[in-house]
Motif scaffolding. Structure first.
Motif, PDB file in Angstrom:
ATOM      1  N   GLY A 127     -19.048   3.188   2.192  1.00 15.22           N
ATOM      2  CA  GLY A 127     -18.243   2.302   1.349  1.00 15.22           C
ATOM      3  C   GLY A 127     -19.079   1.327   0.546  1.00 15.22           C
ATOM      4  O   GLY A 127     -18.570   0.306   0.069  1.00 15.22           O
ATOM      5  N   LEU A 128     -20.366   1.644   0.361  1.00 16.65           N
ATOM      6  CA  LEU A 128     -21.282   0.718  -0.318  1.00 16.65           C
ATOM      7  C   LEU A 128     -21.964   1.399  -1.497  1.00 16.65           C
ATOM      8  O   LEU A 128     -21.709   2.556  -1.793  1.00 16.65           O
ATOM      9  CB  LEU A 128     -22.373   0.265   0.666  1.00 16.65           C
ATOM     10  N   LEU A 129     -22.866   0.666  -2.129  1.00 15.46           N
ATOM     11  CA  LEU A 129     -23.778   1.269  -3.094  1.00 15.46           C
ATOM     12  C   LEU A 129     -25.179   0.817  -2.725  1.00 15.46           C
ATOM     13  O   LEU A 129     -25.330  -0.145  -1.963  1.00 15.46           O
ATOM     14  CB  LEU A 129     -23.399   0.869  -4.531  1.00 15.46           C
ATOM     15  N   PRO A 130     -26.199   1.521  -3.213  1.00 12.11           N
ATOM     16  CA  PRO A 130     -27.561   1.077  -2.905  1.00 12.11           C
ATOM     17  C   PRO A 130     -27.751  -0.316  -3.499  1.00 12.11           C
ATOM     18  O   PRO A 130     -27.691  -0.475  -4.721  1.00 12.11           O
ATOM     19  CB  PRO A 130     -28.446   2.115  -3.600  1.00 12.11           C
ATOM     20  N   GLY A 131     -27.940  -1.310  -2.636  1.00 13.36           N
ATOM     21  CA  GLY A 131     -27.869  -2.702  -3.106  1.00 13.36           C
ATOM     22  C   GLY A 131     -29.216  -3.389  -3.190  1.00 13.36           C
ATOM     23  O   GLY A 131     -29.285  -4.604  -3.364  1.00 13.36           O
ATOM     24  N   ALA A 132     -30.297  -2.638  -3.046  1.00 14.87           N
ATOM     25  CA  ALA A 132     -31.618  -3.268  -3.163  1.00 14.87           C
ATOM     26  C   ALA A 132     -32.368  -2.635  -4.340  1.00 14.87           C
ATOM     27  O   ALA A 132     -33.529  -2.256  -4.238  1.00 14.87           O
ATOM     28  CB  ALA A 132     -32.401  -3.113  -1.860  1.00 14.87           C
ATOM     29  N   GLY A 133     -31.639  -2.505  -5.439  1.00 15.00           N
ATOM     30  CA  GLY A 133     -32.279  -2.010  -6.662  1.00 15.00           C
ATOM     31  C   GLY A 133     -32.193  -0.503  -6.843  1.00 15.00           C
ATOM     32  O   GLY A 133     -32.632   0.015  -7.876  1.00 15.00           O
ATOM     33  N   GLY A 134     -31.595   0.200  -5.876  1.00 11.03           N
ATOM     34  CA  GLY A 134     -31.531   1.662  -5.960  1.00 11.03           C
ATOM     35  C   GLY A 134     -30.784   2.138  -7.192  1.00 11.03           C
ATOM     36  O   GLY A 134     -31.184   3.113  -7.829  1.00 11.03           O
ATOM     37  N   THR A 135     -29.700   1.446  -7.531  1.00 10.49           N
ATOM     38  CA  THR A 135     -28.905   1.898  -8.683  1.00 10.49           C
ATOM     39  C   THR A 135     -29.612   1.576 -10.000  1.00 10.49           C
ATOM     40  O   THR A 135     -29.252   2.127 -11.042  1.00 10.49           O
ATOM     41  CB  THR A 135     -27.509   1.232  -8.719  1.00 10.49           C
ATOM     42  N   GLN A 136     -30.621   0.704  -9.943  1.00 14.44           N
ATOM     43  CA  GLN A 136     -31.349   0.339 -11.168  1.00 14.44           C
ATOM     44  C   GLN A 136     -32.654   1.131 -11.285  1.00 14.44           C
ATOM     45  O   GLN A 136     -33.076   1.480 -12.387  1.00 14.44           O
ATOM     46  CB  GLN A 136     -31.634  -1.172 -11.182  1.00 14.44           C
ATOM     47  N   ARG A 137     -33.286   1.395 -10.146  1.00 10.58           N
ATOM     48  CA  ARG A 137     -34.575   2.106 -10.222  1.00 10.58           C
ATOM     49  C   ARG A 137     -34.397   3.622 -10.352  1.00 10.58           C
ATOM     50  O   ARG A 137     -35.117   4.261 -11.104  1.00 10.58           O
ATOM     51  CB  ARG A 137     -35.427   1.801  -8.971  1.00 10.58           C
ATOM     52  N   LEU A 138     -33.435   4.183  -9.581  1.00 10.54           N
ATOM     53  CA  LEU A 138     -33.352   5.656  -9.594  1.00 10.54           C
ATOM     54  C   LEU A 138     -33.082   6.230 -10.991  1.00 10.54           C
ATOM     55  O   LEU A 138     -33.785   7.148 -11.415  1.00 10.54           O
ATOM     56  CB  LEU A 138     -32.310   6.157  -8.572  1.00 10.54           C
ATOM     57  N   PRO A 139     -32.095   5.696 -11.759  1.00  7.37           N
ATOM     58  CA  PRO A 139     -31.914   6.272 -13.111  1.00  7.37           C
ATOM     59  C   PRO A 139     -33.136   6.066 -14.001  1.00  7.37           C
ATOM     60  O   PRO A 139     -33.429   6.914 -14.852  1.00  7.37           O
ATOM     61  CB  PRO A 139     -30.705   5.527 -13.672  1.00  7.37           C
ATOM     62  N   ARG A 140     -33.870   4.987 -13.797  1.00  5.21           N
ATOM     63  CA  ARG A 140     -35.097   4.783 -14.591  1.00  5.21           C
ATOM     64  C   ARG A 140     -36.137   5.849 -14.250  1.00  5.21           C
ATOM     65  O   ARG A 140     -36.922   6.270 -15.087  1.00  5.21           O
ATOM     66  CB  ARG A 140     -35.686   3.381 -14.310  1.00  5.21           C
ATOM     67  N   LEU A 141     -36.109   6.291 -12.976  1.00  2.00           N
ATOM     68  CA  LEU A 141     -37.128   7.246 -12.528  1.00  2.00           C
ATOM     69  C   LEU A 141     -36.738   8.699 -12.836  1.00  2.00           C
ATOM     70  O   LEU A 141     -37.570   9.483 -13.276  1.00  2.00           O
ATOM     71  CB  LEU A 141     -37.326   7.091 -11.004  1.00  2.00           C
ATOM     72  N   ILE A 142     -35.456   9.054 -12.606  1.00  2.00           N
ATOM     73  CA  ILE A 142     -35.108  10.491 -12.711  1.00  2.00           C
ATOM     74  C   ILE A 142     -34.033  10.765 -13.759  1.00  2.00           C
ATOM     75  O   ILE A 142     -33.570  11.890 -13.894  1.00  2.00           O
ATOM     76  CB  ILE A 142     -34.664  11.062 -11.340  1.00  2.00           C
ATOM     77  N   GLY A 143     -33.606   9.748 -14.466  1.00  2.00           N
ATOM     78  CA  GLY A 143     -32.584   9.952 -15.501  1.00  2.00           C
ATOM     79  C   GLY A 143     -31.191   9.719 -14.938  1.00  2.00           C
ATOM     80  O   GLY A 143     -30.963   9.751 -13.725  1.00  2.00           O
ATOM     81  N   VAL A 144     -30.273   9.503 -15.884  1.00  2.00           N
ATOM     82  CA  VAL A 144     -28.916   9.097 -15.495  1.00  2.00           C
ATOM     83  C   VAL A 144     -28.130  10.206 -14.773  1.00  2.00           C
ATOM     84  O   VAL A 144     -27.562   9.963 -13.695  1.00  2.00           O
ATOM     85  CB  VAL A 144     -28.148   8.580 -16.736  1.00  2.00           C
ATOM     86  N   PRO A 145     -28.059  11.445 -15.307  1.00  2.00           N
ATOM     87  CA  PRO A 145     -27.204  12.446 -14.637  1.00  2.00           C
ATOM     88  C   PRO A 145     -27.622  12.696 -13.191  1.00  2.00           C
ATOM     89  O   PRO A 145     -26.771  12.720 -12.294  1.00  2.00           O
ATOM     90  CB  PRO A 145     -27.380  13.700 -15.503  1.00  2.00           C
ATOM     91  N   ALA A 146     -28.931  12.861 -12.967  1.00  2.00           N
ATOM     92  CA  ALA A 146     -29.387  13.147 -11.597  1.00  2.00           C
ATOM     93  C   ALA A 146     -29.136  11.948 -10.683  1.00  2.00           C
ATOM     94  O   ALA A 146     -28.736  12.102  -9.525  1.00  2.00           O
ATOM     95  CB  ALA A 146     -30.863  13.515 -11.608  1.00  2.00           C
ATOM     96  N   ALA A 147     -29.345  10.746 -11.215  1.00  2.00           N
ATOM     97  CA  ALA A 147     -29.129   9.539 -10.392  1.00  2.00           C
ATOM     98  C   ALA A 147     -27.651   9.411 -10.038  1.00  2.00           C
ATOM     99  O   ALA A 147     -27.283   9.084  -8.907  1.00  2.00           O
ATOM    100  CB  ALA A 147     -29.620   8.304 -11.144  1.00  2.00           C
ATOM    101  N   LEU A 148     -26.788   9.675 -11.030  1.00  2.14           N
ATOM    102  CA  LEU A 148     -25.342   9.601 -10.767  1.00  2.14           C
ATOM    103  C   LEU A 148     -24.952  10.581  -9.662  1.00  2.14           C
ATOM    104  O   LEU A 148     -24.186  10.248  -8.755  1.00  2.14           O
ATOM    105  CB  LEU A 148     -24.555   9.937 -12.040  1.00  2.14           C
ATOM    106  N   ASP A 149     -25.501  11.777  -9.752  1.00  6.21           N
ATOM    107  CA  ASP A 149     -25.180  12.796  -8.746  1.00  6.21           C
ATOM    108  C   ASP A 149     -25.563  12.294  -7.354  1.00  6.21           C
ATOM    109  O   ASP A 149     -24.742  12.262  -6.436  1.00  6.21           O
ATOM    110  CB  ASP A 149     -25.925  14.095  -9.104  1.00  6.21           C
TER     111      ASP A 149
END
Ligand SMILES: CCCCCCCC/C=C\C=C\CC(=O)SCCNC(=O)CCNC(=O)[C@H](O)C(C)(C)COP(=O)(O)OP(=O)(O)OC[C@H]1O[C@@H](n2cnc3c(N)ncnc32)[C@H](O)[C@@H]1OP(=O)(O)O
Length: 718
Positions: A127-149
Motif C-alpha cells: 500500500g506504499l510507494l518507494p519513498g526514499a527517492g525510488g520513484t525519482q531515481r529509477l525513471p532517471r536511470l531506466i526510463g519512464v515506461p520500465a520504471a512505471l512497470d
C-alpha cells in the motif's frame, strides 16, 4: 546494525546486519550513517562497499516499524549522504535488493549483483510507494515506461533483467562482495559526476502523456480500488515534470498520504498474516514447531476430473513422482491430454523444464500400492468417497497418508472408513488447483500432528499457502460462504437484481460479484448439496416454500437449476451468455421477469435496496460466521480466515480480509448493524451476532493482534 571493516587496505566495507532479511531498522539506518561518516573520514579508505550479511543485501524498510513511532535517522537523508559521498560507493547485491534496499543501492555510485539476486520495488503490495527517492531515481536511470512497470506492479526482476534494464552495472556468478571490492578498487579516484542518479535528467519520451494515460488505465483496471498503484504513477509523473528536489517533495507528500491510509495498514497486516499461517496450531494442541513432517517422494491422485488434473500438475511441477488414477478409460485419456497441455503451458510461462515424466497414469487403484501419500479427488459424494477410502486403506502400504480434496464433507466420517484414521486429513484445493495459491489443510479429531505437518509442507512445496483448519461442514471458506450467499438470495427476493448485488461487491473490490462467481462455478454444485441435505422440496408457493427447519430459505437457486440454468456451462444462470461456456455475463431480462413472478407468487413486494444494505448484509453475515468459526476453534486466529478469503475467495487484499475489515469498521458497529437486520429478519439466524463478536465489541474493539487473548481456550467441536 551495520558492521564496519577495512578490506584490501583501502576499501571500507559496511555490512548490514539484521536477520533474516537485513531490513532497514532504525539501528541499521543509524549504523549505515555512522559507518559512512567513518569511511569518509578515514584517509586510507579510498572507496566503500555496502553489502548485507548472510547473502542478502537488503529486504527494504523494516515493515514492523511502520505501526510504531519512527525513530532513528530517516531514509531520505541517509541515501543523500551516500550519493553525495566524495569516495565511490559500490553496492554488492546478493540475494535481494527490495524496496528501501533497492533505493539504498540506487544511491550508491555502482551496483554489482550476483546472478541469483532479485531486485524490485514491492512497496505497492504494502500500500506504499518507494519513498526514499525510488520513484525519482529509477525513471532517471531506466526510463519512464520500465520504471512505471516495476513500481506499479511491484514485480521482482532477476539480476540478468536488471542488467538489461540498466539497474545494475555488472552481474557475477562468483562472490558478489569480492567482485564489488575489486570493482571499488578499480574506480578509486575516478570522477563521480556522472554516477549520481539524482543529477541525471529524466528522459522525456515524445508520447509522454499517452504513456501516463495508459499506465493510469492499466492500474485502474487491475487495482480493484487499491489506491497505491495510481499514486505510484503520480510519483513517477513528478520525476518527469519536476526538478529532482521538487520531485522528492512530491514523492514525500504522496508517500505520507499512502503511509497513513487504511489500505496500507490492511496490506501490511496481510503481509504478516500470510506468513503467520505457517506457524499453525490445532484445537487439540498440535503445533508447527513440535510436529515433524514425514518424507513424501511419491504421491497419487485418485480421480482426474478438473480438480484431480490440477492437483496432478501441481504435484508434478513441485517435483513429486505422481501416480494419476482414473478408472474410466475415456476420462483417463482426456485427462492425459489435458494434463500435458497444462504442463506445457506452465513450463512455457515459468521457464521450467517439462514435468511429463514425473507422472504415471493408470486406470486401476491398485497402482497406488507403493506411494507415500494419496490425494482423493473423486466426485463430491460421501458414499463414493467412503468406498474409495475403504479401498485405499486395503491397498496402500502401511503408514500412507490418505488425503481428501473434499470441499466440505466430514473428514472424520471418511477417516472412520480406514484402518488408520490418524493418517487422514483434508487437502482442500481451490479451482483451478494448479493456479490457485490457497490450500486448506483440514484436520480431524484423530489426525496425527505429523500428518497435518506433512500436508502443510506438501502445500508449501507446491507453492501454495497452506492454512490448517478444523473439521466442520464447509471448513472455513465454504462455511462462511453460506450466509453470504444466503443474504444475496434474500436480497433478490426483496427487490434487488443479480447485477445490482454484484456491482456493489465488485465496487468493494471483489474480483467478481457473488452471482457471477456462482455462474462460473456452476449452480448445480450447490443444488446437489442442498438436495442431499433434503432442502430442495417440490415447488410450492406461500411462506412455507421459503422456510426450512424454522429458518428462512430461498429456493431461487433450486428453481433456476430445475430450469437447466446452471450458469456459464449452460449459457444461462443468474446472467445470460452468448453460448454455453461463454464468459461474458449480460443482464438477462428473462431472469428479471422470473424474479418479478416469483415475488408475486410468494406475496413479496419489491422495495428499493441501497448500496449500504447490500454490502452490510452480505459482508456482515459472512464476518459473523467467521467469528463463530473462531469461537468454535475451527480457525486458530483471524489471520487464518483472512488469508483463506483473500487467496481463495477474491476478497480484496487492500481490505486485509473479512476479520481485519470488521476491525476497521469497528466491531461494535458490526454488532449494531447485525442486530438492526436481525430485528427486521428474525427468521435468519445468521444475522444474530455471535457471542465472541459481542464479547470483543464489548471489550472496546481491541486491535486484531489482541483478539487471541480474548478468544477463550478453543472450544472446538473436535
Ligand atoms: C509520513 C511518514 C514518513 C515516514 C518516512 C519513511 C520513509 C520511508 C522510505 C522508504 C520506504 C520504503 C518502503 C519499503 O522498503 S517497504 C519494504 C519493501 N520490502 C518488501 O516488501 C519485502 C518484503 N519481504 C519479502 O518480500 C520477502 O520476505 C522476501 C524478502 C522476498 C523473503 O522471502 P522468504 O525467503 O520467502 O521469507 P519470508 O517472506 O518468510 O520472510 C522471512 C521473515 O522476514 C520477515 N520480513 C521480510 N521482509 C521484511 C521487511 N521488509 N521488514 C520486516 N520483516 C520482514 C518476514 O515477515 C518473515 O518473518 P516472519 O515469518 O516472522 O513474519
Amino acid at each position: 546494525m551495520a558492521l564496519y571493516s577495512r578490506v584490501s587496505g583501502s576499501v571500507g566495507m559496511i555490512t548490514l546486519q539484521n536477520p533474516p532479511v537485513n531490513a532497514l531498522s532504525a539501528a541499521v539506518r543509524q549504523g549505515i550513517v555512522d559507518m559512512m561518516h567513518r569511511a569518509l573520514s578515514e584517509p586510507e579508505v579510498k572507496s566503500v562497499v555496502i553489502c548485507g550479511q548472510n547473502g542478502k543485501f537488503c529486504g527494504g524498510a523494516d515493515i514492523r516499524e511502520f505501526g510504531a513511532k519512527m525513530t532513528g535517522p530517516p531514509l531520505v537523508p541517509m541515501v543523500h549522504l551516500i550519493e553525495a559521498a566524495s569516495k565511490p560507493v559500490v553496492a554488492a547485491i546478493e540475494g535481494i535488493a527490495l524496496g528501501g534496499g533497492l533505493e539504498l543501492a540506487l544511491s550508491c555510485h555502482y551496483r554489482i549483483a550476483h546472478s541469483k539476486a532479485t531486485l524490485g520495488f514491492p512497496e505497492v503490495a504494502l500500500g506504499l510507494l518507494p519513498g526514499a527517492g525510488g520513484t525519482q531515481r529509477l525513471p532517471r536511470l531506466i526510463g519512464v515506461p520500465a520504471a512505471l512497470d516495476l513500481i506499479t506492479t511491484g514485480r521482482h526482476v532477476t539480476a540478468a533483467e536488471a542488467r538489461q534494464l540498466g539497474i545494475v552495472d555488472e552481474v557475477t556468478d562468483l562472490n558478489a562482495v569480492d567482485a564489488a571490492v575489486k570493482f571499488a578498487q578499480s574506480v578509486t579516484g575516478k570522477s563521480l559526476d556522472a554516477r549520481r542518479i539524482s543529477t541525471y535528467p529524466c528522459p522525456r519520451p515524445p508520447d509522454l502523456d499517452a504513456i501516463f494515460e495508459r499506465a493510469m488505465q492499466q492500474v485502474r483496471r487491475s487495482a480493484r480500488g487499491a489506491i497505491a498503484p495510481g499514486t505510484c504513477v503520480q510519483a513517477v509523473h513528478a520525476a518527469v515534470t519536476l526538478p529532482y528536489a521538487k520531485g522528492m517533495e512530491r514523492e514525500r507528500e504522496l508517500f505520507s498520504l499512502l503511509f497513513t491510509s487504511g489500505q496500507a495498514r490492511a496490506l501490511q497486516y496481510y503481509f504478516f498474516a500470510q506468513r503467520a499461517v505457517s506457524r499453525w496450531s490445532t484445537a487439540n494442541g498440535a503445533r508447527w514447531d513440535t510436529s515433524k513432517p514425514r518424507p513424501v517422494r511419491k504421491a497419487a491422485v485418485i480421480g482426474l476430473g478438473t480438480m484431480g488434473r490440477g492437483i496432478t500438475v501441481s504435484l508434478a511441477q513441485a517435483g513429486f513422482s505422481v501416480v494419476a488414477v482414473e478408472t474410466q478409460e475415456q476420462q483417463l485419456s482426456e485427462a492425459k491430454q489435458a494434463v500435458s497441455g497444462m504442463l506445457e503451458r506452465g513450463a512455457k510461462r515459468r521457464g521450467v523444464p517439462l514435468a511429463h515424466d514425473k507422472i504415471k497414469y493408470s486406470c486401476s487403484v491398485q497402482a497406488v500400492a507403493d506411494v507415500d501419500l494419496v490425494i482423493e479427488a473423486v466426485f463430491e459424494d460421501m458414499a463414493l468417497k467412503k468406498t474409495v477410502f475403504q479401498q485405499l486403506s486395503a491397498i496402500c502400504k502401511p503408514g500412507v497418508l490418505l488425503c481428501t480434496n473434499t470441499s466440505g464433507l466430514d473428514i472424520d466420517e471418511l477417516a472412520s472408513q480406514t484402518q488408520s484414521p490418524e493418517l487422514v486429513v483434508g487437502m482442500h484445493f481451490f479451482a483451478p488447483a494448479h493456479v490457485m495459491q490457497l490450500l486448506e489443510v483440514v484436520y480431524g479429531p484423530r489426525s496425527s500432528p505429523e500428518v497435518v505437518a506433512t500436508a502443510m509442507q506438501m502445500g508449501k512445496k507446491m507453492g501454495k499457502v497452506s492454512v490448517a483448519v478444523g473439521n466442520c461442514r464447509g471448513f472455513v471458506g465454504n462455511r462462511m460462504l453460506k450466509p453470504y450467499l444466503e443474504q444475496a438470495f434474500f436480497l433478490l427476493e426483496e427487490g434487488a437484481t443479480p447485477e445490482q448485488v454484484d456491482q456493489v461487491l465488485e465496487e468493494f473490490g471483489f474480483a467478481m460479484g457473488v452471482f457471477k462467481v456462482s455462474d462460473l462455478s456452476g449452480l448445480d454444485v450447490g443444488w446437489k448439496v442442498r438436495k442431499s441435505d433434503g432442502l430442495v422440496s417440490p415447488a410450492s408457493t406461500g411462506t412455507s416454500a421459503r422456510i426450512r427447519g424454522g429458518s428462512r430459505y430461498s429456493p431461487l437457486g433450486d428453481l433456476l437449476c430445475e430450469r437447466g440454468r446452471f450458469g456459464q456451462k449452460t449459457g444461462r444462470g443468474w446472467y445470460q451468455y452468448d453460448k454455453p461456456g461463454g464468459r461474458v455475463a449480460k443482464p438477462d431480462p428473462w431472469l428479471h421477469g422470473f424474479l418479478e413472478e416469483y415475488r408475486a407468487q410468494h406475496g413479496l413486494v419489491a422495495r428499493h435496496i441501497d448500496h449500504q444494505e447490500v454490502l452490510e448484509r452480505c459482508l456482515y453475515a459472512l464476518i459473523n460466521e467467521g467469528f463463530q468459526i473462531l469461537q468454535d476453534g475451527i480457525a486458530a486466529g483471524p489471520e487464518d480466515i483472512d488469508v483463506i478469503y483473500v487467496l481463495g475467495y477474491g476478497w480484496p487484499r487492500h481490505r486485509g480480509g473479512p476479520m481485519f475489515y470488521a476491525g476497521q469498521v469497528g466491531l461494535d458497529k458490526v454488532v449494531e448493524r447485525l442486530e438492526h437486520y436481525q430485528q427486521i429478519h428474525p427468521d435468519v439466524p445468521g444475522l444474530q451476532p455471535c457471542s465472541l463478536l459481542r464479547k470483543l465489541a464489548a471489550s472496546g474493539n481491541p486491535a486484531i493482534h489482541k483478539w487471541r487473548e480474548v478468544i477463550q481456550k478453543p472450544r472446538s467441536q473436535l
